[in-house]
Design a protein around this motif. Structure first.
Motif, PDB file in Angstrom:
ATOM      1  N   VAL A  73     103.661   2.742  58.269  1.00 44.23           N
ATOM      2  CA  VAL A  73     102.393   1.965  57.970  1.00 44.23           C
ATOM      3  C   VAL A  73     102.500   0.471  57.749  1.00 44.23           C
ATOM      4  CG1 VAL A  73     100.978   3.582  59.564  1.00 44.23           C
ATOM      5  CG2 VAL A  73     100.562   3.015  57.085  1.00 44.23           C
TER       6      VAL A  73
ATOM      7  N   LYS B 195     104.882  -0.449  61.478  1.00 43.34           N
ATOM      8  CA  LYS B 195     103.889  -1.242  61.150  1.00 43.34           C
ATOM      9  C   LYS B 195     102.876  -2.165  62.200  1.00 43.34           C
ATOM     10  CE  LYS B 195     102.741  -5.315  58.066  1.00 43.34           C
ATOM     11  NZ  LYS B 195     102.964  -6.298  56.937  1.00 43.34           N
TER      12      LYS B 195
ATOM     13  N   ARG C 236      96.022   1.979  57.533  1.00 37.58           N
ATOM     14  CA  ARG C 236      96.579   1.850  56.835  1.00 37.58           C
ATOM     15  C   ARG C 236      96.526   1.562  55.495  1.00 37.58           C
ATOM     16  NH1 ARG C 236      98.375  -3.982  57.912  1.00 37.58           N
ATOM     17  NH2 ARG C 236      99.896  -3.273  57.447  1.00 37.58           N
TER      18      ARG C 236
END
Length: 448
Positions: A9, A15, A25
């Motif tokens: 992430v 991401k 995250r």
């Protein structure tokens, strides 16, 4: 052990996908690297109406570290750290203005930023003063849970008679601002009247010190040895004979020496002393890291799963520390650090033996503080939470993932996080920190 989810992430296409899906995250934490700046941007100093002088003194200290210090901030400003000085609070109502000012600039706190409060211990203060000072504890722990992007919040509490310019105040402030405290969150350290001094070199504060680290062959113990050596100490790495090859490798890596020893032996302190005297001449720092697990529900617990855990984890540190003190085998400013655990504070299913041993370590530390102070030194405990080690790698996948995400930083810590906390506690600038328990857990306990 690698946290695959954290890596996914925070890199590349995954991401972006995590951002679009609104997935949690966890941030990549800002950890110490020699040569990195102490903080990642300007430092805002906020204070209550009664602490102007203390705030000025701390601002001067920050300027002495070549930091960009601001005394006023706006909602659009970006800060690397916020220092909130609340030493003058006389009633709960005094907390509102400085804390709401802090809240007004929090959105501009940089990734990996720091919020540090400075306050005074309630002690025997009048009820209104004590209420204000204790209220800061609740504020700090709650604020730490609100911070994001790898930022942390921690507090410094001044004990009775401790002045703002005490070396341990500056030393603790520097630790909490730095990347060395990456996995320390929602914690308050009380500074007592013990002697401390600022090091000539902040990168090598342990120069000339000799440290014994038990359980040093692998994992957290090996990382402690590396970190103390990085900070200038000569390390004696201790572990059981069965770990001899790994122990020798660690000792060679840190340019120290290895001692194969079962710490539960009655003559363990004598063996350690003989080795240190013959190789290095003195003993300044003792880190009781050796520990074992034998998890069982209490209904299934037998002496063979109970007794060894208590013997290694708490009886050995008790015996060795007392023997070193009784024999006057420690240096003029000795430092002792014991490994506790959040299991010893909050308990954990299937770990009655382990929790008893680690809670026992905390009791030992608190009860031994006066004796170490009398010897010119300190004794403290570090209580890790979920740390990425070979041991936690053996936890079932689902359980491991849940354990990683339960703390305020939403990830497990690294062995180096524990080592950094220990390196701080054994440093000369931590001479006023004694009998304390510093949790390195990312604030993984409800309310704390």
């Amino acid at each position: 052990m690698t946290d695959t989810y954290l890596n996914l992430v925070n890199t590349g296409f995954t991401k972006t996908l995590a951002q679009r899906l609104g997935l949690p995250r966890p941030a990549v934490l800002r950890r110490h690297r020699p040569g990195d700046p102490l903080v990642t941007g300007p430092v805002l100093v906020v204070h209550d109406a009664g602490s102007q002088a203390e705030a000025d003194a701390l601002a001067e200290q920050l300027l002495g570290w070549d930091l960009d210090v601001h005394r006023h901030g706006n909602r659009d400003d970006r800060f690397g750290a916020i220092l909130v000085v609340l030493t003058g609070a006389q009633a709960p109502a005094d907390l509102g203005a400085p804390l709401l000012t802090t809240g007004g600039v929090l959105r501009g706190l940089a990734p990996g930023g720091r919020v540090v409060t400075v306050s005074r211990a309630p002690g025997d203060a009048a009820p209104a003063v004590a209420a204000a000072r204790q209220g800061i504890d609740g504020v700090l722990r709650s604020l730490a849970k609100e911070l994001r992007r790898g930022a942390t919040g921690n507090g410094i509490v001044l004990g009775d008679g401790v002045e703002i310019d005490a070396p341990s105040v500056a030393g603790t402030l520097r630790f909490l601002l730095s990347g060395r405290s990456a996995f320390v969150d929602g914690q308050l350290l009380t500074i007592g009247s013990g002697a401390g001094e600022l090091p000539a070199d902040w990168e090598r504060p342990l120069e000339g010190q000799v440290a014994v680290v038990t359980g040093a062959a692998r994992g957290i113990g090996a990382e402690i040895a590396r970190t103390l050596a990085r900070d200038g100490a000569t390390v004696v790495a201790v572990d059981v004979p069965a770990a001899g090859d790994a122990l020798a490798a660690v000792a060679n890596e840190v340019h120290g020496s290895a001692l194969q020893l079962d710490v539960t032996r009655e003559d363990a302190a004598e063996r350690i002393t003989e080795h240190v005297r013959s190789r290095h001449g003195q003993l300044d720092l003792v880190i009781h890291n050796a520990g074992i697990l034998r998890d069982k529900l209490l209904a299934n617990m037998k002496p063979e799963t109970w007794d060894p855990v208590l013997a290694v984890n708490v009886t050995a540190p008790l015996r060795i520390t007392q023997a070193l003190l009784d024999g006057d085998q420690l240096g003029t400013a000795p430092r002792v650090v014991c490994l506790a655990s959040t299991s010893g504070i909050a308990g954990n299913r299937g770990q009655t033996n382990y929790a008893a041993s680690k809670a026992g370590v905390i009791g030992m530390v608190r009860a031994s503080a006066s004796a170490l102070e009398g010897a010119g030194g300190t004794i403290n405990a570090v209580a890790p939470g979920f740390i990425e080690t070979d041991m936690t790698a053996r936890i079932p996948f689902a359980t491991r993932e849940v354990a990683r995400r339960l703390n305020s930083l939403q990830q497990g810590g690294q062995p180096r996080d524990v080592a950094e906390a220990i390196a701080f506690l054994v440093s000369p600038q931590a001479g006023g920190v004694n009998g304390q328990v510093l949790r390195v857990c990312g604030q993984n306990m409800v309310g704390q």
